[in-house]
Design an enzyme around this catalytic site. Structure first.
Site, PDB file in Angstrom:
ATOM      1  N   PHE A 137     -35.705 -29.540  18.544  1.00  0.00           N
ATOM      2  CA  PHE A 137     -37.111 -29.677  18.165  1.00  0.00           C
ATOM      3  C   PHE A 137     -37.206 -29.613  16.654  1.00  0.00           C
ATOM      4  O   PHE A 137     -36.873 -28.598  16.036  1.00  0.00           O
ATOM      5  CB  PHE A 137     -38.014 -28.601  18.787  1.00  0.00           C
ATOM      6  CG  PHE A 137     -39.458 -28.840  18.406  1.00  0.00           C
ATOM      7  CD1 PHE A 137     -40.245 -29.730  19.111  1.00  0.00           C
ATOM      8  CD2 PHE A 137     -40.017 -28.211  17.290  1.00  0.00           C
ATOM      9  CE1 PHE A 137     -41.555 -29.999  18.729  1.00  0.00           C
ATOM     10  CE2 PHE A 137     -41.333 -28.468  16.900  1.00  0.00           C
ATOM     11  CZ  PHE A 137     -42.103 -29.366  17.628  1.00  0.00           C
ATOM     12  N   ASP A 222     -32.082 -26.562  10.172  1.00  0.00           N
ATOM     13  CA  ASP A 222     -33.529 -26.422  10.332  1.00  0.00           C
ATOM     14  C   ASP A 222     -33.800 -24.964  10.716  1.00  0.00           C
ATOM     15  O   ASP A 222     -33.637 -24.564  11.862  1.00  0.00           O
ATOM     16  CB  ASP A 222     -34.038 -27.384  11.405  1.00  0.00           C
ATOM     17  CG  ASP A 222     -35.554 -27.266  11.601  1.00  0.00           C
ATOM     18  OD1 ASP A 222     -36.141 -26.270  11.148  1.00  0.00           O
ATOM     19  OD2 ASP A 222     -36.130 -28.172  12.232  1.00  0.00           O
ATOM     20  N   LYS A 251     -43.244 -22.360   8.461  1.00  0.00           N
ATOM     21  CA  LYS A 251     -43.832 -21.309   9.285  1.00  0.00           C
ATOM     22  C   LYS A 251     -44.041 -19.996   8.520  1.00  0.00           C
ATOM     23  O   LYS A 251     -44.996 -19.882   7.772  1.00  0.00           O
ATOM     24  CB  LYS A 251     -42.985 -21.129  10.548  1.00  0.00           C
ATOM     25  CG  LYS A 251     -43.092 -22.368  11.442  1.00  0.00           C
ATOM     26  CD  LYS A 251     -42.667 -22.152  12.876  1.00  0.00           C
ATOM     27  CE  LYS A 251     -43.126 -23.313  13.744  1.00  0.00           C
ATOM     28  NZ  LYS A 251     -42.078 -24.106  14.326  1.00  0.00           N
TER      29      LYS A 251
END
Ligand code: PLP
Length: 395
Positions: A137, A222, A251
């Protein structure tokens, strides 16, 4: 106000939230419009690692908002250099490229590494290839869903961006076999979050580091979800003592108060970009920089990374005592924990709804996995509160 009805009537239908309407947050706690209190065990997909509305980050946000919010990068602002310096010192990076959302950081890394492939590695025009992992993802843009293996993320959105090849996650041999003369990069999550907290075997990160070195392939980690303390280290790469060539964070870089993301890299790679070749109106704005500086500051000063390691272990051990025979496995690193039920038999969503009714918010990922990821400020008492509820609901 009929929140549910208005949202479904007027809003696009691209989310299916639990039916709880929140209006206040503090630390690990959130409150709904009726005043009920819940422990947040999702942390906005790990954006709120520092806890809801951390007072120092709120202060930085409000003070900066009253001074200067946005200049565009056409001019300089007095927060950007401090942000670069503090972020580089903390993560041992050489260069930063600031963006806003995680997906933008991923897109940025893809552009940078492609350019590096053509200008530095000498790949033939339009032949550059990036290797990724099955069940990854990395976000929701057209290019990113082009290399997703999730049919729901792709169906109906073609044509897709070429130049990607997908291999099984956790399989270093597969990486070795997939590399060709046109391979420029391998992009991977150190722990797959949305796939259900999938932790690769020990030694995997070391192996992929070595394979990338041997083949002059850029390793892009990531860490948008795993980074900034979530797994009990500042960056998950530290669990195996490696360093990526490019690291993506987002985030929790703002503690959830503002969208801030960044690509970190060593100098050579980032230096392929020239003025005018990439940018963002909001990227690197003074408000974002001030918020991120405060968010990084409290993460370090309040020892949230260490707390994540300690509380994560405590939480995981507690979950291991669950007696429900449908529980297949609990696994985690730091406060990134997955509870997997035996597939087909179990609807994890139903458990999430009961947990909510009992004062704990979390979300299923896939049909049969629940992720527990409370803010990194959780205390032992908070974890006991969560365990109590989980034991009551799941058994
Ligand atoms: C959330 C996430 C993204 C995308 O971030 P957005 O801010 O939602 O665009 C990318 N990669 C990983 C690993 C993520 O968890």
């Amino acid at each position: 106000m009929d929140y549910f009805e208005i949202e479904s009537k007027l809003g696009a239908n691209n989310y299916k939230p639990l039916d709880v309407v929140l209006n206040r947050g503090e630390g690990v706690w959130v409150w709904d419009v009726d005043g009920n209190r819940y422990m947040d065990c999702l942390s906005a997909y790990s954006a709120v690692n520092q806890g809801h509305c951390h007072p120092e980050i709120v202060k930085a946000l409000t003070e900066q908002a009253g001074k200067l919010s946005l200049t565009s990068r056409a001019f300089r602002n007095d927060q950007l250099s401090f942000f670069y310096k503090e972020l580089c010192d903390l993560t041992n990076s050489h260069k930063v490229l600031p963006m806003n959302s995680g997906a933008e950081a991923v897109e940025t890394a893809i552009k940078v590494v492609r350019k590096w492939g053509y200008k530095t590695k000498g790949i033939a025009e339009n032949k550059a290839e990036i290797i990724v992992c099955d069940n990854n993802f990395h976000g929701r843009t057209i290019t990113i869903v082009s290399f997703s293996s999730d049919q729901g993320a792709r169906d109906g959105f073609g044509p897709f961006t070429p130049g990607f090849k997908s291999i099984p996650f956790g399989d270093a041999k597969a990486l070795e076999n997939a590399i060709t003369e046109n391979t420029i990069a391998f992009m991977v999550e150190p722990i797959q979050g949305e796939a259900g907290v999938i932790i690769p075997r020990d030694g995997y990160l070391k192996d992929i580091r070595r394979i990338c070195d041997e083949n002059n392939v850029v390793l892009i980690l990531d860490e948008i979800q795993t980074g900034l303390g979530r797994t009990g280290k500042l960056l998950a790469e530290e669990h195996e003592g490696i360093e990526a060539d490019m690291t993506l964070i987002g985030k929790a870089l703002s503690g959830g108060l503002y969208p801030v993301s960044a690509v970190l890299s060593n100098t050579e790679i980032m230096d392929v970009l020239n003025p005018g070749e990439h940018g963002s109106t909001f990227g690197g704005n003074p408000l974002a920089c001030a918020v991120a500086r405060a968010a990084l500051g409290v993460l370090v000063r309040e020892k949230m990374v260490e707390n994540s390691a300690e509380m994560g272990e405590y939480f995981l051990n507690g979950l291991k005592t669950l007696k429900n025979p449908l529980v297949k496995e609990v696994r985690g690193r730091g406060l990134m924990i997955g509870l997997e039920f035996i597939p087909e038999k179990t609807n994890a969503r139903t458990y999430c709804e009961s947990l909510k009714d009992n004062g704990l918010l979390c979300k299923e990922t896939h049909k049969n996995i629940i992720r527990f990821a409370p803010p990194l400020v959780a205390t032992k008492e908070d974890i006991d509160y969560a365990l109590d509820i989980i034991q009551g609901v799941i058994g």
